[in-house]
Design a protein around this motif. Sequence first.
Motif, short mmCIF file in Angstrom:
data_model
loop_
_atom_site.label_atom_id
_atom_site.label_comp_id
_atom_site.label_asym_id
_atom_site.label_seq_id
_atom_site.Cartn_x
_atom_site.Cartn_y
_atom_site.Cartn_z
N SER A 2 0.83 -1.20 0.00
CA SER A 2 0.00 0.00 0.00
C SER A 2 0.87 1.26 0.00
O SER A 2 1.91 1.33 0.66
CB SER A 2 -0.90 -0.01 1.23
OG SER A 2 -1.46 1.25 1.45
N ARG A 5 0.98 2.72 3.51
CA ARG A 5 1.95 2.03 4.37
C ARG A 5 3.38 2.43 4.01
O ARG A 5 4.23 2.59 4.90
CB ARG A 5 1.74 0.52 4.27
CG ARG A 5 0.45 0.02 4.91
CD ARG A 5 0.44 -1.50 4.98
NE ARG A 5 -0.73 -1.98 5.67
CZ ARG A 5 -1.84 -2.38 5.09
NH1 ARG A 5 -1.93 -2.32 3.76
NH2 ARG A 5 -2.87 -2.81 5.78
N ASP A 6 3.65 2.56 2.71
CA ASP A 6 5.00 2.99 2.30
C ASP A 6 5.31 4.38 2.84
O ASP A 6 6.42 4.65 3.32
CB ASP A 6 5.09 3.00 0.78
CG ASP A 6 5.15 1.59 0.20
OD1 ASP A 6 5.41 0.66 0.99
OD2 ASP A 6 4.91 1.43 -1.00
N SER A 45 -2.13 11.80 2.81
CA SER A 45 -2.48 11.33 1.47
C SER A 45 -3.86 11.78 1.02
O SER A 45 -4.26 11.45 -0.09
CB SER A 45 -2.42 9.79 1.45
OG SER A 45 -1.13 9.32 1.77
N ASP A 75 1.22 2.37 -9.08
CA ASP A 75 0.67 1.02 -9.22
C ASP A 75 1.70 0.02 -9.73
O ASP A 75 1.73 -1.13 -9.28
CB ASP A 75 -0.53 1.05 -10.17
CG ASP A 75 -1.68 1.89 -9.61
OD1 ASP A 75 -1.74 2.03 -8.38
OD2 ASP A 75 -2.48 2.40 -10.41
N GLN A 133 -0.47 9.22 -3.20
CA GLN A 133 -1.51 8.60 -4.01
C GLN A 133 -2.52 9.60 -4.56
O GLN A 133 -2.99 9.48 -5.68
CB GLN A 133 -2.24 7.55 -3.17
CG GLN A 133 -3.10 6.60 -3.97
CD GLN A 133 -2.25 5.70 -4.86
OE1 GLN A 133 -1.22 5.18 -4.43
NE2 GLN A 133 -2.65 5.52 -6.10
N LEU A 742 -7.19 3.43 3.78
CA LEU A 742 -6.56 2.28 3.14
C LEU A 742 -7.56 1.55 2.26
O LEU A 742 -7.24 1.10 1.15
CB LEU A 742 -5.99 1.34 4.20
CG LEU A 742 -4.66 1.75 4.82
CD1 LEU A 742 -4.35 0.91 6.04
CD2 LEU A 742 -3.54 1.62 3.80
N GLU A 745 -8.09 3.60 -0.82
CA GLU A 745 -6.93 3.49 -1.70
C GLU A 745 -6.99 2.20 -2.52
O GLU A 745 -6.73 2.20 -3.74
CB GLU A 745 -5.65 3.51 -0.86
CG GLU A 745 -4.38 3.36 -1.68
CD GLU A 745 -3.17 3.10 -0.81
OE1 GLU A 745 -2.06 3.38 -1.26
OE2 GLU A 745 -3.34 2.58 0.31
N THR A 746 -7.38 1.09 -1.89
CA THR A 746 -7.49 -0.17 -2.61
C THR A 746 -8.58 -0.11 -3.66
O THR A 746 -8.41 -0.61 -4.79
CB THR A 746 -7.76 -1.31 -1.62
OG1 THR A 746 -6.74 -1.32 -0.62
CG2 THR A 746 -7.78 -2.65 -2.33
N LYS A 749 -7.37 1.96 -6.61
CA LYS A 749 -6.39 1.21 -7.40
C LYS A 749 -7.08 0.17 -8.26
O LYS A 749 -6.71 -0.03 -9.43
CB LYS A 749 -5.38 0.54 -6.45
CG LYS A 749 -4.27 -0.20 -7.17
CD LYS A 749 -3.25 -0.73 -6.18
CE LYS A 749 -2.11 -1.43 -6.92
NZ LYS A 749 -1.09 -1.95 -5.97
N GLU A 805 -10.19 -6.44 -0.48
CA GLU A 805 -9.04 -7.24 -0.91
C GLU A 805 -8.97 -7.19 -2.42
O GLU A 805 -9.93 -7.54 -3.12
CB GLU A 805 -9.21 -8.68 -0.43
CG GLU A 805 -8.01 -9.55 -0.75
CD GLU A 805 -8.22 -10.99 -0.28
OE1 GLU A 805 -7.27 -11.78 -0.37
OE2 GLU A 805 -9.34 -11.30 0.17
N ALA A 817 -1.75 -6.37 -1.98
CA ALA A 817 -2.28 -5.02 -1.86
C ALA A 817 -2.73 -4.82 -0.44
O ALA A 817 -3.81 -5.15 -0.08
CB ALA A 817 -3.43 -4.81 -2.82
#
Length: 817
Positions: A2, A5-6, A45, A75, A133, A742, A745-746, A749, A805, A817
């Motif tokens: 993610s 997380r980075d 973010s 990505d 992001q 989070l 964000e998923t 993406k 997920e 992810a």
Amino acid sequence: MSAIRDLASDLAARSDARLRDLLTARPDLILPPVPDFAALAARASTRISVQRALENLTEPELDVLTAVQLTAHSDTGQSTTAGWLRAEIAGATVKVLDGILAHLHSLALVRRAPPPGDAPDADRNRRFYLPVQSLGEALGPYPAGLGRELPQLARLLPSYAQRLPAAVELLRGLGLDVPVAGTAATTDDAAAVVQRAVSSPASWEALLAKAPERTGDLLGRLSVSAVGTSPAAAGDDSSPIQWLIRHGLLARLDANHVELPREVGRASRGHVIIGRLRAAPPTPDLGAIRTSLRDNAAHGAVAETLRLITELVAVVGEHPIATLRSGGVGVREIRRLAEALRVDTDQASWLVELGAIAGLLALDVDTSRWRVEPGMPWLTQDRVEQWQRLVTAWQDAQRAPALVGSQLTAGTTINALAAEAARPDAPHIRSRMLAALTALSTAAEGGPGDDGRAPVLTENAVVERLTWSQPRLQRRFVRLVPGMMAEATRLGLLGSGALTELGALTAEGKLDDAAAVLRSALPAPLRHFMLQADLTAVAPGYLEPEVAAELALLSTPEGQGPASIYRFSADSLRRAFDAGQDAPSILAFLARHSATDVPQPLKYLVDDTASRYGRLRVGRANSYVRSDDDAALSALLTDPRAAALGLVQLAPTVVVSQASGPELAAVLRDLGYAPALEGAPLQPTAGRSASAGGAGSPSSSRVTVNPWTLSAEDITHQVEVLRGAGTSPASGMTTAESDTLLGLETLRKAIRLRSPVRLGFADSQGNSTRQVLVPLSVSGGRVRVIDPANEVEKVVSIHRIMDVELLTLDEGAPTDA
């Protein structure tokens, strides 16, 4: 992994000093405080926080950040470095780019990342970066003025997608190195072919050589702003626009608009993203003026503004300013004030606004009129204190007086003291303007105080400098700065277009030093004036506040300029008698402060007016007490418990009071009397000022506490909390804020990759459900998805989602992810 997380790992690896620098530059990240690095990264973010940070970037910083966004891909992990960006930014060097990227990293707008797999060995030791992001959303759909990518336009515009295969054949017919028929059978393949054709410098030059005339000019205009206007019926088939559309180099959005694809716009700029990097601020050619002329103009403007504000206070004291039902002061009232002050309507509006933001005028909520603030010490203050009060209020006012008289989008005009002139960002714009004035004056040859000459600062030069320092605020600068410079001139911060010593000290926050400079520059106040036989008094200069206030009470100011003229009349003298003065005290004041003898006509006027004054008496009473019992009234008048009622006997059987009828009756009953109310009860007539509650100025005229300001103790405490939560970004992922971001964000993406997700959510009955869905869009707190199993579209509220997920396209195998 993610991106949030980075970024959390990146933040946790920073030193305490670097964290404090970040929180100082972006205070919204910890308002309210965050419990751990994961929540800090999640908040950094968000689109709103990134947009706030972008507003404080300079032009080169914003250009480099835009180039990072357009060349790096989170990505796929395709990061970038300064050496690679140099090819995308004309006029840039690796050293300059490294410094800018380090600053952007310190602001958490980019994060450190490993080099991509295809990076050459010579570049692997460089610093590589990826953008946060939400940067793409914050920059908008047209970053750096470039349009959307060819494949994206092909997906969104069916008519453009249909043209692409035919466009490939046309490009092949021009002799370009285009794959043979069949390779561009699908829309994506055709878009890729056009991309390769325009990305090669040799192919691009060959393409332009066979284009119609003026095609290069058209591409030059569209490369600056990707969307243009072009009616579908306009022009023939051989026109540049139609030629570009047929060859797939221009997409028609609707019947009137076209868009230049990003790859074509980049080729039009010389195959770069940024056509020129201005690493240093612009240095315009400025004229110069002698500092003596500058100072004379500034000090004259200060004296004139103080004189007009004093006259405004006197005029409003006699006749308060009426307001409109819709708010603000109407044109008729402004004209009345302009005639009374002998100025134009624009200056009258400015003076009214200045008087309100300085707290000299207050809104009476009972009468809806602006009147002089009770107990206001303006007339007893000296000129320097008055100037200091005006400048302080002007700097902090959340209003833009220069907007008065301008048009709104609905076609209506902004009135003085209306809510439409409120601008919460006005203090920031003024602060930035003063800083730009100082920087331009210092950088110009012959700055303030150098060889007796000072640079003349034009509006265009100041706006250009401000736009370089904060390009995202360009529209605000263009709209507000010219008017603010005119206001600064009237306050003596500018003189004949040049920054004065008063302005330079005010820009540095040294207002006390500026007041000392002004005090030494202005001549000493006078205590005398000259009386003339035509019933006038001439003040040859600035009078002491006490003398000026007394003279203004006895007479009416006339004329303009440094030598003020005051005219005595029966009306002006009656005003002094109403204030409690008598003929001997008036003549004594005139004799004491006049440089000449008191003229005989003026003595006659004072004595005659005093002899006729008071034959009729007028007072105010809110209620009365009537009784045939003289003894009862006498006892009431002598009762000390009734002293607060302000009782006055008008006749043997009548006593009046300042209290209202019901209040008077209630007090008399408490004293043991049994009064009877006659007629309708009277209402109190005393006006109540809006300033009694602490808001005597127009809407947003007083600056409020900045919600994004933090103390050093707040930042230190937040750093301690972050360190106490642990340095591992995975140790603090249980906060609701970071979990929600989070998940979003998923989902975003998955939308970009057009991949399915396994979504866990609660249905309308509260039951937990897990389904494999394909997300389409996220907006308004909802996610629009497609259920591929049932081939139906659904809408899921974000607050019902428990986990997300990301899956691959084959059998829904989970990804990292």
